[in-house]
Structures are given as C-alpha cells and as structure tokens.
Design a protein around this motif. Sequence first.
Motif, PDB file in Angstrom:
ATOM      1  N   GLU A  90     -42.651  -1.101   1.953  1.00  0.00           N
ATOM      2  CA  GLU A  90     -43.048   0.224   1.481  1.00  0.00           C
ATOM      3  C   GLU A  90     -43.665   1.010   2.634  1.00  0.00           C
ATOM      4  N   PRO A  91     -42.888   1.857   3.314  1.00  0.00           N
ATOM      5  CA  PRO A  91     -43.454   2.606   4.434  1.00  0.00           C
ATOM      6  C   PRO A  91     -44.391   3.728   4.016  1.00  0.00           C
ATOM      7  N   TYR A  92     -44.276   4.196   2.755  1.00  0.00           N
ATOM      8  CA  TYR A  92     -45.088   5.317   2.298  1.00  0.00           C
ATOM      9  C   TYR A  92     -45.934   4.867   1.105  1.00  0.00           C
ATOM     10  N   LYS A  93     -47.236   4.857   1.308  1.00  0.00           N
ATOM     11  CA  LYS A  93     -48.150   4.438   0.238  1.00  0.00           C
ATOM     12  C   LYS A  93     -49.044   5.621  -0.139  1.00  0.00           C
ATOM     13  N   PHE A  94     -49.127   5.892  -1.438  1.00  0.00           N
ATOM     14  CA  PHE A  94     -50.014   6.915  -1.961  1.00  0.00           C
ATOM     15  C   PHE A  94     -51.231   6.230  -2.582  1.00  0.00           C
ATOM     16  N   GLY A  95     -52.386   6.852  -2.447  1.00  0.00           N
ATOM     17  CA  GLY A  95     -53.596   6.274  -3.018  1.00  0.00           C
ATOM     18  C   GLY A  95     -54.642   7.331  -3.295  1.00  0.00           C
ATOM     19  N   VAL A  96     -55.574   6.985  -4.161  1.00  0.00           N
ATOM     20  CA  VAL A  96     -56.656   7.890  -4.568  1.00  0.00           C
ATOM     21  C   VAL A  96     -57.980   7.346  -4.078  1.00  0.00           C
ATOM     22  N   SER A  97     -58.826   8.240  -3.588  1.00  0.00           N
ATOM     23  CA  SER A  97     -60.192   7.885  -3.224  1.00  0.00           C
ATOM     24  C   SER A  97     -61.078   9.107  -3.401  1.00  0.00           C
TER      25      SER A  97
END
Length: 322
Positions: free
Chosen positions: A235-242
Amino acid sequence: MLSRIPAFARCLSLAALCAAGPVSALEFPLPPPGEDIIGQVQTVTARYEDTFADLATRYDLGYLEMIAANPGVDAWLPGAGTQIVLPTRFILPPGPREGIVINLAEYRLYYYPKGRNVVYTFPLGIGREGWGSPVSTTKVTAKTPNPTWTPPASVKAEHAADGDILPNVVPAGPDNPLGPFKFGLGLPGYLIHGSNKKFGIGMRTSHGCFRMYNNNVLEMADMVPVGTTVRIMSEPYKFGVSGGKVYLEAHTPLDESGKPSVVDKHTAVINALLKREDLANSLRINWDEVRDVVAAEDGMPVEIAVPTTPAPVVGGAPMTLQ
C-alpha cells in the motif's frame, strides 16, 4: 503548501541521542479509536563520520526511508552540522490492528502484541527485482534460533553464474545470511529472519524473504508466538486521522516483481481513499497538497484534508498527478 515536517517535530542533538545507548524497537502506544498516526518526525545534527546507513541502523529506520526523507543530502557524507530528518512518524496500515502487518511499499513491519495497547514497527529488506515478496495472508509456523541455511537450487545457480559456489548447507554463525533467528511462515520458501549484512535493510535486497536487523529479529523472537497472523500488503498510499485532521503518507509504488511501478497514481490514490469508508464521503480535500505529497513520495504523513459535516465539499483544483 503545508510543511512536510510537522510543527512539533523534535530537533535533537545526535550526541545526546547516542548517549542514551543503542536504540531498540520503535514502540508506540496505540492511538485511540478513530486515530491512525503514531510517533513524530525528528531531526538530528550529523557528525562528520555519519552516513545514512549508520543513522538508519541506530534509529530503526531503513536506508531508502532515510533517502526519501532527506532529498538532496549526500547519503554517504551528509557533512558535520547537516540537519537530518528521521522519518519516525507513521500512519498505521489499513485493516485490523492485530498480529504482524507487512507493508512492502514502505519496507516496514508492524506488530500488534495480543492483549497490549502498543504497536512495534521495524524496517525490512524485501524481495529484489525479479524476486518480489508476495502479497498474502499467512501465519508464523515456526521459530528457529541460530538457523542453518540450505540455499535453494535457484539461488545456488545464480551465485555459481558469478563464480561464487555456495555450500549445500551454511551453518549457524556470523556468515549465515539468516542471522541469529528465523520465523517460518505458511508460505513455502518465505521467512522473516535476521541478516549477516545490515546494509540492505529497508531496500529490495532479498530473494523474497523479509530481512531484519539482528537486534530487531531477536526482539521479535521474544514477543511473537507461533500461530501469529501475518498480513502482507503493498500500500503506497495510506490515509489516516489525527486530532481531527486527515493525513496522507506516500511511498514509491512497487509492481509485483518488486520494481518501482509505473501506475496511474490518480487512480491509486483514489482507490486507497475509497478503502477508508469512514473518510471517503466526508472530506474537504486539498487536491493540490495531495498532488505534492504523491510527487514527493517521502514517506511522511502530511495534512491534506479536514472532515466536513454534514455534506462533503471537495475543494481545490482537479487532481492531476504526474
């Protein structure tokens, strides 16, 4: 354009860090539900004799991670006084936070010990071009200290073509390419193991197995039981929330053979976002920033959006990725 290094990045004296002794595994508390980011970016001041390979070993980072985070800096002679970025902030991989998760595109392993609210992460060497590591779900099937190595016929033939005749069995010891410990996997022919060559961790250097720094594989040996699930993704593109903000972390995509992949990055990023059903329909995205993050491929989380309520509003210019 938003800063690549978060405002709270720590500027640390390399001498002060070294005084604390060798760095072991990167261990972080798991973020609360709905949050996805661990760690923080650090910077250190290089000494004359430092190289990226030395710094990567010292701080549990991979060589290519260091290269990506420090564009334009000489990896072999950064120079005394040069500020070096340590990319020690990560978006956790998508999917369940359990067992071992390997993300080939970032050359990194995550381990979630059962019953503990922490995550460990380690750099990996993965399959080189023509010997790509598999994308699969499997389990740890065996744990072996001081392993011997029986080179497969294909590897013996490859070495023989270069005039290097391998023995049928390499005994345990400093010349053994499996290092001091190996984990057997439910994928025939594939292992997680140490290495007799620390250079190459965090790169495409193996025949498909997953190489670790020896101190890291020994730490894993004490923590990971047989039967642990191993989920391998790319997975080259990871989305995340902080903190109520949405971040994107971009790495160079790999194709199935382990080579850098020429892909439609527009489609790949959208597909990665769509996998996050909790985000895909409720974001105001800065597409200009997304384009910059994907172009940089520096492996560090960058803020690219904020959630919207109640209706999604997509702002900025249409995304056109090169």
